[in-house]
Write an enzyme that holds these catalytic residues in place. Structure first.
Site, mmCIF file in Angstrom:
data_model
loop_
_atom_site.group_PDB
_atom_site.id
_atom_site.type_symbol
_atom_site.label_atom_id
_atom_site.label_comp_id
_atom_site.label_asym_id
_atom_site.label_seq_id
_atom_site.Cartn_x
_atom_site.Cartn_y
_atom_site.Cartn_z
ATOM 1 N N HIS A 42 0.824 -1.207 0.000
ATOM 2 C CA HIS A 42 0.000 0.000 0.000
ATOM 3 C C HIS A 42 0.863 1.263 0.000
ATOM 4 O O HIS A 42 0.594 2.204 0.724
ATOM 5 C CB HIS A 42 -0.915 0.012 1.230
ATOM 6 C CG HIS A 42 -1.968 -1.048 1.225
ATOM 7 N ND1 HIS A 42 -2.763 -1.324 2.315
ATOM 8 C CD2 HIS A 42 -2.372 -1.907 0.249
ATOM 9 C CE1 HIS A 42 -3.608 -2.304 2.026
ATOM 10 N NE2 HIS A 42 -3.381 -2.680 0.769
ATOM 11 N N ASN B 185 -1.735 5.631 -5.759
ATOM 12 C CA ASN B 185 -1.602 5.768 -4.314
ATOM 13 C C ASN B 185 -0.563 6.814 -3.919
ATOM 14 O O ASN B 185 -0.617 7.367 -2.820
ATOM 15 C CB ASN B 185 -1.225 4.427 -3.689
ATOM 16 C CG ASN B 185 -2.306 3.374 -3.855
ATOM 17 O OD1 ASN B 185 -3.455 3.695 -4.144
ATOM 18 N ND2 ASN B 185 -1.935 2.119 -3.693
#
Length: 517
Positions: free
Chosen positions: A438, A472
């Site tokens: 992530h 992201n």
């Protein structure tokens, strides 16, 4: 228009085909279908339709082939389970999942923690072909102050991703799990336990279709004659003149041919490590580029539910079924971690022996990072990676604040486990840095160009007209929840900005076809 002209000129070039890049293509196809869009990916098409999740491939051999094709220049040559959750609860330093490949070197500097589990996927659809499809909304300190319309954008992201909180919320024992969690946690939290929103739909034949970039592209993009997807082609440089984007340079990875594409607007949506790499290789180097790297420290645990009654064993078809309940313990400012509670097929923990559907529960807690400019990815002008791009070197460490948050997460995880049942493998396991996949913050949004951000709230790179970044990496906050929904929401905002500006900017700067040989 000739084949040569179709691949040498465009109104918009999109680099990358993950969910954020696909969102740019979708919004532009819906709002400005007249724009000529070229979308490049260094990886191959591995599914039909392009960008689909590999879990939708029922045949195990087809799924394995798709995963090997995603594993970059040196795919695994040994057998790997096609279930990315097999062996998930591992304490190995360099965890690697099927369909991904590790950063070969440069993942640690000196005695820093580094990111030993830093990994990539190179395929059409990006990591969106391999992810868990969890789409929680950020809350409290996770929210992005610079984006005033965040809730509307998140709703649009849910539309593009096909998010549902109800489908898996009705799985066997899921309600029992949530009731036990709520009794123990909700009185002390500002955000309640709830079903995990997931990007998945139920087909007429009872199978689940997990969302990848194919769902984000949607029919609007696939039916758009002005959108063209070109795979196995690496963008090696964003071309600029005096702060103005004029196109990209690309290399066909099949035959090695290099050529230039003219375009006044470029969106770089590679990922949080390769997007800053491309900007660096293009001599676009704002001070914050690659800095504020945020990986989520992660711990996992597993329990077997106690005192449960037998459930209906009926299963839906497909490789993963609706018995996989997933519940969500949201981040709060007072509890700075985000929890996923996964049952049976969705559990990361294998269990031998007879079990009831949903009876084995895997707990995964993701912590908010103490974000620092010193946590960063650097690039080497004198060394290259296997694609010929500037080699990466990671500087990354856990602070004392991070260790305190991790200790609190472990304590809460043990308490949550006791609410539910009995531990399966003992104490919680702390994953090595990078294992969350992530990665965020390396091309972060900011309110002003003060050296601490790379782009504005519309994801326009400071000081470079016509250049957007996506994915992201643009998330500037200490996000603890799964970031895909947020990055897609921010991509929607950026794409709408391009659509608004297209009429004037593109008419002024549209290049003549056939400028380059």
């Amino acid at each position: 228009m000739s084949e040569r002209e179709q691949t040498r000129t465009a109104d918009v070039v999109i680099v990358g085909t993950g969910p954020a890049g696909a969102a740019y293509a979708r919004i532009l196809s819906e709002e400005r279908p007249d724009l000529r869009i070229l979308q490049f990916d260094a990886g191959p098409i591995i599914t039909d339709p392009p960008g689909a999740h590999v879990k939708n491939l029922i045949d195990d051999n087809a799924r394995a082939r798709a995963q090997r094709l995603s594993e970059g220049p040196a795919p695994s040559s040994v057998y790997q389970s096609t279930d990315t959750l097999d062996g998930y609860a591992s304490d190995a330093e360099r965890i690697v999942r099927a369909g991904t490949f590790l950063l070969e070197d440069g993942y640690r500097h000196g005695d820093e923690a580094g990111l030993p589990a830093a990994a990539f996927s190179t395929n059409v659809g990006g990591m969106g072909a391999h992810w868990t499809c969890a789409c929680p909304r950020p809350g409290e300190g996770e929210r992005i102050a610079e984006v005033s319309d965040l809730d509307d954008l998140l709703a649009e992201g849910e539309r593009l991703l096909g998010v549902s909180a109800e489908l898996m919320g009705a799985a066997p024992l899921a309600e029992e799990v949530r009731e036990r969690l709520a009794r123990g946690l909700d009185p002390h939290r500002t955000r309640p336990v709830q079903p995990m929103p997931l990007a998945v739909r139920l087909e007429e034949d009872g199978r689940l279709w997990w969302s990848g970039s194919d769902v984000v592209f949607g029919d609007a993009t696939r039916a758009n004659p002005n959108h063209r997807l070109i795979d196995r082609t690496l963008v090696t440089r964003v071309r600029t003149v005096e702060g103005l984007v004029i196109g990209v340079r690309v290399r066909n990875l099949v035959d090695g041919r290099e050529y230039e594409v003219d375009a006044p607007t470029v969106v770089v949506a590679a990922d949080a490590l390769r997007t800053p790499q491309l900007l660096w290789a293009s001599d676009i180097r704002p001070p914050a580029l690659g800095r504020y790297l945020n990986d989520q420290p992660q711990v996992v645990h597993a329990v077997k539910l106690r005192d449960v009654l037998p459930q209906d064993p009926t299963r839906a078809g497909g490789p993963v079924d609706v018995l996989s309940g997933v519940s969500w313990v949201p981040y709060t400012d007072d509890h700075p971690f985000h929890g996923q509670v996964m049952q049976l097929d969705a559990s990361p923990v294998p269990y031998d022996g007879d079990i009831l559907p949903g009876e084995v529960v895997g707990l995964g807690w993701f912590c908010a990072k103490d974000i620092r400019a010193d946590d960063r990815v650097e690039f080497d002008d004198d060394r290259t990676d296997s694609y010929g791009m500037p080699a990466m070197r990671i500087h990354y460490d856990l602070t004392e604040a991070d260790r305190r948050t991790l200790d609190r997460a472990v304590a809460e995880m043990v308490a949550v486990g006791e609410l539910l049942g009995d531990a399966v493998f003992g104490d919680p396991i702390e994953f090595p840095p990078g294992a969350s996949l992530h990665y965020q913050g390396t091309t972060r949004i900011g309110a002003v160009d003060d050296g601490r951000s790379v782009c504005d709230a519309d994801s326009r790179v400071w000081g470079v007209s016509g250049l957007h970044v996506a994915g992201n990496g643009v998330i500037p906050t200490a996000l603890a929840c799964n970031p895909t929904l947020t990055s897609v929401a921010l991509a929607v905002r950026g794409a709408r900005a391009i659509a608004r500006e297209a009429a004037s900017a593109l008419s002024l700067h549209r290049p003549q076809a056939g400028t380059h040989a």
